[in-house]
Design a protein around this motif. Structure first.
Motif, PDB file in Angstrom:
ATOM      1  N   GLY A  50       0.828  -1.193   0.000  1.00 31.92           N
ATOM      2  CA  GLY A  50       0.000   0.000   0.000  1.00 31.92           C
ATOM      3  C   GLY A  50       0.864   1.245   0.000  1.00 31.92           C
ATOM      4  N   PHE A  51       0.538   2.169   0.910  1.00 33.94           N
ATOM      5  CA  PHE A  51       1.300   3.418   1.027  1.00 33.94           C
ATOM      6  C   PHE A  51       2.254   3.381   2.222  1.00 33.94           C
ATOM      7  N   TYR A  52       2.611   2.194   2.663  1.00 34.31           N
ATOM      8  CA  TYR A  52       3.525   2.048   3.798  1.00 34.31           C
ATOM      9  C   TYR A  52       4.873   2.694   3.446  1.00 34.31           C
ATOM     10  N   SER A  65      -3.031   3.956  10.100  1.00 33.30           N
ATOM     11  CA  SER A  65      -3.702   2.901   9.342  1.00 33.30           C
ATOM     12  C   SER A  65      -4.001   3.303   7.905  1.00 33.30           C
ATOM     13  N   LYS A  66      -4.150   4.611   7.646  1.00 35.68           N
ATOM     14  CA  LYS A  66      -4.459   5.035   6.281  1.00 35.68           C
ATOM     15  C   LYS A  66      -3.306   4.758   5.319  1.00 35.68           C
ATOM     16  N   GLN A  67      -2.089   4.496   5.840  1.00 40.94           N
ATOM     17  CA  GLN A  67      -0.958   4.169   4.987  1.00 40.94           C
ATOM     18  C   GLN A  67      -0.809   2.661   4.767  1.00 40.94           C
ATOM     19  N   LEU A  68      -1.594   1.867   5.471  1.00 38.92           N
ATOM     20  CA  LEU A  68      -1.553   0.425   5.265  1.00 38.92           C
ATOM     21  C   LEU A  68      -2.418   0.067   4.065  1.00 38.92           C
ATOM     22  N   GLY A  69      -1.991  -0.927   3.315  1.00 40.60           N
ATOM     23  CA  GLY A  69      -2.779  -1.325   2.159  1.00 40.60           C
ATOM     24  C   GLY A  69      -2.176  -2.520   1.467  1.00 40.60           C
ATOM     25  N   GLY A  70      -2.709  -2.836   0.283  1.00 38.51           N
ATOM     26  CA  GLY A  70      -2.185  -3.930  -0.512  1.00 38.51           C
ATOM     27  C   GLY A  70      -2.436  -5.290   0.111  1.00 38.51           C
ATOM     28  N   PHE A  71      -1.602  -6.218  -0.277  1.00 39.54           N
ATOM     29  CA  PHE A  71      -1.744  -7.593   0.210  1.00 39.54           C
ATOM     30  C   PHE A  71      -1.539  -7.669   1.713  1.00 39.54           C
ATOM     31  N   MET A  72      -0.766  -6.740   2.272  1.00 37.34           N
ATOM     32  CA  MET A  72      -0.511  -6.733   3.703  1.00 37.34           C
ATOM     33  C   MET A  72      -1.815  -6.603   4.494  1.00 37.34           C
ATOM     34  N   VAL A  73      -2.725  -5.754   4.038  1.00 34.51           N
ATOM     35  CA  VAL A  73      -3.996  -5.577   4.734  1.00 34.51           C
ATOM     36  C   VAL A  73      -4.846  -6.838   4.636  1.00 34.51           C
ATOM     37  N   SER A  74      -4.847  -7.473   3.461  1.00 33.22           N
ATOM     38  CA  SER A  74      -5.609  -8.719   3.303  1.00 33.22           C
ATOM     39  C   SER A  74      -5.099  -9.787   4.265  1.00 33.22           C
ATOM     40  N   LEU A 104      -4.004 -14.650  -9.042  1.00 30.72           N
ATOM     41  CA  LEU A 104      -2.978 -15.679  -8.828  1.00 30.72           C
ATOM     42  C   LEU A 104      -2.509 -15.692  -7.375  1.00 30.72           C
ATOM     43  N   VAL A 105      -2.319 -14.511  -6.785  1.00 31.07           N
ATOM     44  CA  VAL A 105      -1.873 -14.432  -5.391  1.00 31.07           C
ATOM     45  C   VAL A 105      -2.908 -15.066  -4.457  1.00 31.07           C
ATOM     46  N   PHE A 106      -4.174 -14.730  -4.662  1.00 32.50           N
ATOM     47  CA  PHE A 106      -5.225 -15.297  -3.808  1.00 32.50           C
ATOM     48  C   PHE A 106      -5.370 -16.794  -4.047  1.00 32.50           C
ATOM     49  N   TRP A 107      -5.217 -17.227  -5.300  1.00 34.14           N
ATOM     50  CA  TRP A 107      -5.332 -18.655  -5.584  1.00 34.14           C
ATOM     51  C   TRP A 107      -4.236 -19.439  -4.870  1.00 34.14           C
ATOM     52  N   ILE A 108      -3.012 -18.921  -4.870  1.00 32.26           N
ATOM     53  CA  ILE A 108      -1.903 -19.615  -4.196  1.00 32.26           C
ATOM     54  C   ILE A 108      -2.208 -19.758  -2.701  1.00 32.26           C
ATOM     55  N   CYS A 109      -2.691 -18.688  -2.079  1.00 32.35           N
ATOM     56  CA  CYS A 109      -2.987 -18.733  -0.640  1.00 32.35           C
ATOM     57  C   CYS A 109      -4.130 -19.704  -0.343  1.00 32.35           C
ATOM     58  N   CYS A 110      -5.203 -19.625  -1.111  1.00 33.65           N
ATOM     59  CA  CYS A 110      -6.364 -20.483  -0.849  1.00 33.65           C
ATOM     60  C   CYS A 110      -6.056 -21.946  -1.172  1.00 33.65           C
ATOM     61  N   TYR A 111      -5.303 -22.180  -2.248  1.00 38.61           N
ATOM     62  CA  TYR A 111      -4.943 -23.554  -2.591  1.00 38.61           C
ATOM     63  C   TYR A 111      -4.039 -24.159  -1.525  1.00 38.61           C
ATOM     64  N   SER A 112      -3.154 -23.347  -0.940  1.00 36.80           N
ATOM     65  CA  SER A 112      -2.293 -23.843   0.138  1.00 36.80           C
ATOM     66  C   SER A 112      -3.126 -24.272   1.335  1.00 36.80           C
ATOM     67  N   MET A 113      -4.138 -23.478   1.678  1.00 37.99           N
ATOM     68  CA  MET A 113      -5.021 -23.871   2.786  1.00 37.99           C
ATOM     69  C   MET A 113      -5.760 -25.166   2.470  1.00 37.99           C
ATOM     70  N   SER A 114      -6.207 -25.293   1.224  1.00 41.47           N
ATOM     71  CA  SER A 114      -6.914 -26.510   0.826  1.00 41.47           C
ATOM     72  C   SER A 114      -6.006 -27.736   0.921  1.00 41.47           C
ATOM     73  N   ARG A 115      -4.761 -27.606   0.457  1.00 39.47           N
ATOM     74  CA  ARG A 115      -3.830 -28.726   0.516  1.00 39.47           C
ATOM     75  C   ARG A 115      -3.506 -29.108   1.957  1.00 39.47           C
ATOM     76  N   TYR A 116      -3.380 -28.128   2.842  1.00 35.53           N
ATOM     77  CA  TYR A 116      -3.109 -28.444   4.244  1.00 35.53           C
ATOM     78  C   TYR A 116      -4.291 -29.181   4.866  1.00 35.53           C
ATOM     79  N   SER A 117      -5.508 -28.780   4.507  1.00 39.46           N
ATOM     80  CA  SER A 117      -6.674 -29.476   5.070  1.00 39.46           C
ATOM     81  C   SER A 117      -6.704 -30.929   4.612  1.00 39.46           C
ATOM     82  N   GLN A 118      -6.318 -31.195   3.349  1.00 39.25           N
ATOM     83  CA  GLN A 118      -6.273 -32.578   2.876  1.00 39.25           C
ATOM     84  C   GLN A 118      -5.186 -33.371   3.602  1.00 39.25           C
ATOM     85  N   TYR A 119      -4.050 -32.717   3.853  1.00 41.33           N
ATOM     86  CA  TYR A 119      -2.989 -33.373   4.632  1.00 41.33           C
ATOM     87  C   TYR A 119      -3.486 -33.719   6.033  1.00 41.33           C
TER      88      TYR A 119
END
Length: 436
Positions: free
Chosen positions: A106-108, A224-233, A411-426
């Protein structure tokens, strides 16, 4: 029948025929194709139609990706490079390299990037002993303290504010130990929840200011107004994921309680939250919550959003866990009673571990949905990755660029969500008790 005739019967085999190879249609790739893609005329038509669609999509998108431009200072420069190369279409991925810091931070302030980087590493280290039981249990103490360290690293300011927050939990634990012999479990739980809230609302800030005056330890504060991007998610998503599970467990147990007031409160909370869209709760956190707070109170917007997202996810988590509890056979409860276990011991040792194992797919599904829903904060003025993409496209240099940013964010969100899915299967494979 003579003995000679009996020993030369025609159908008695005295030699074996040589072994033959199986038919080629019953082995290897051809067998797989016959069974999976051409097992019938309907399947064959669908397979051919799918191949046509795939060819059409790839033939149009592959040149666009293959001719992608990675080094340029603006969309106009990308187009000039594309025209000079003599190609019809080319993706302008240069925007990702040019504005990656805004998409991530973000604007950090750039000179403070080391702080969110270190916080992210600490978060991964804190998750390790929770996710993998082969690690030392002593590391869980670091997992419990890491949220306060991460908060101080990202927002900065006085170190005594997170210390005051920790003291609230310590006071809650002390209140539980003191009240439990006098008022039992219910009174102790109420005291353990009430004392920290009173401490945080009435005394924590004053304590932090007093200690800062006596022992000044602080880092450069970042609003907080300077926080943003993937860091906030990550901040909002991880906070909601970590807190919604224990709160959801308590709500699920409360909904099954025999105490009328407890059950009514839990049912009312769950049904109200599940009946309201998340975006409505976010607008409530952004616009209305300050009206219910004392005048002059400065309640951080991101903290408000974290609270609302956590409450929203907790209501859904409670229903997922209640489904796991309902799936347990009554014999498990009877076995706990036969062992002489009280309610909390039975939940800890017998009921809840099995209910959570049954609920793993639903729990992880809720986590994935929650993490993706963090993009809704763009509607209340918080610049997450989608919000930053809008800000980037609003500049003169990158006005008119769309797909490259959206593909990168997806792509960034898919990598994160797919990682969670793979861990749940493990985790499901690890906790399997059947022997099929």
């Amino acid at each position: 029948m003579s003995d000679t005739h009996a020993q030369s019967v025609a159908y008695v085999r005295d030699t074996m025929l040589p072994q033959k190879e199986p038919p080629i249609s019953e082995t290897g790739a051809i067998k797989w194709l016959r069974e999976n893609l051409f097992s019938g005329w309907v399947n064959a038509i669908l397979t051919l139609a799918s191949l046509v669609v795939v060819y059409f999509v790839v033939s149009h998108l592959f040149p666009w990706f293959w001719n992608g431009i990675w080094r340029a200072g603006s969309l106009t420069e990308c187009r000039e490079i594309r025209d000079a190369a003599g190609v019809e279409s080319a993706a302008c991925f240069a925007v990702i390299g040019e504005r990656w810091n805004q998409l991530v931070y973000g604007f950090y302030p750039q000179h403070l990037y080391w702080r969110p980087n270190l916080a992210f590493v600490l978060m991964l280290v804190a998750f390790a002993p929770v996710l993998f039981d082969s690690l030392s249990r002593r590391a869980l103490w670091f997992s419990l303290l890491s949220p306060f360290v991460i908060y101080w690293l990202i927002w900065g300011g006085s170190i005594w504010l997170p210390v005051a927050a920790i003291l609230g939990f310590v006071l809650g634990w002390g209140a539980f130990r003191i009240v439990h012999p006098l008022a039992g479990n219910l009174g102790a739980v109420i005291a353990a929840g009430l004392v920290p809230v009173l401490w945080w609302m009435l005394a924590a800030v004053g304590f932090a200011d007093m200690m800062q005056g006596l022992v000044p330890i602080a880092m450069e504060a970042v609003p907080s107004k300077q926080l943003g991007g993937f860091m906030v998610s990550v901040l909002i998503g991880v906070t909601g994921i970590v807190l919604s599970l224990p709160i959801g467990i308590l709500l699920a147990l409360g909904r099954q309680s025999d105490l009328f007031i407890v059950k009514s409160l839990c049912v009312g909370f769950i049904e109200f939250i599940r009946g309201v869209p998340l975006i409505t709760l976010l607008f409530t956190a952004s616009l209305l919550l300050n009206y219910f707070l004392p005048p002059g109170t400065n309640f951080d917007i991101i903290l408000r959003v974290m609270i609302m997202v956590t409450l929203f996810a907790s209501a859904y988590m409670a229903e997922v866990i209640r489904g796991g509890l309902a799936a347990l056979p009554s014999g498990q409860y009877e076995a706990a009673d036969a062992l002489g276990l009280n309610y909390w011991k039975a939940q800890q040792l017998i009921i809840m571990p099995q209910a959570l194992k049954i609920s793993i797919p639903g729990i992880v599904n809720t986590f994935i949905g929650l993490f993706k829903d963090t993009t809704l904060v763009m509607f209340i003025g918080i610049f997450d990755m989608l919000g930053m993409s809008n800000a980037i496209r609003a500049t003169a240099d990158w006005n008119g660029i769309y797909w490259e940013l959206f593909i990168f964010i997806g792509l960034v969100f898919w990598i994160c969500c797919y990682s969670m899915s793979r861990y749940s299967q493990y985790l499901e494979r690890k906790l399997r008790t059947d022997h099929h």
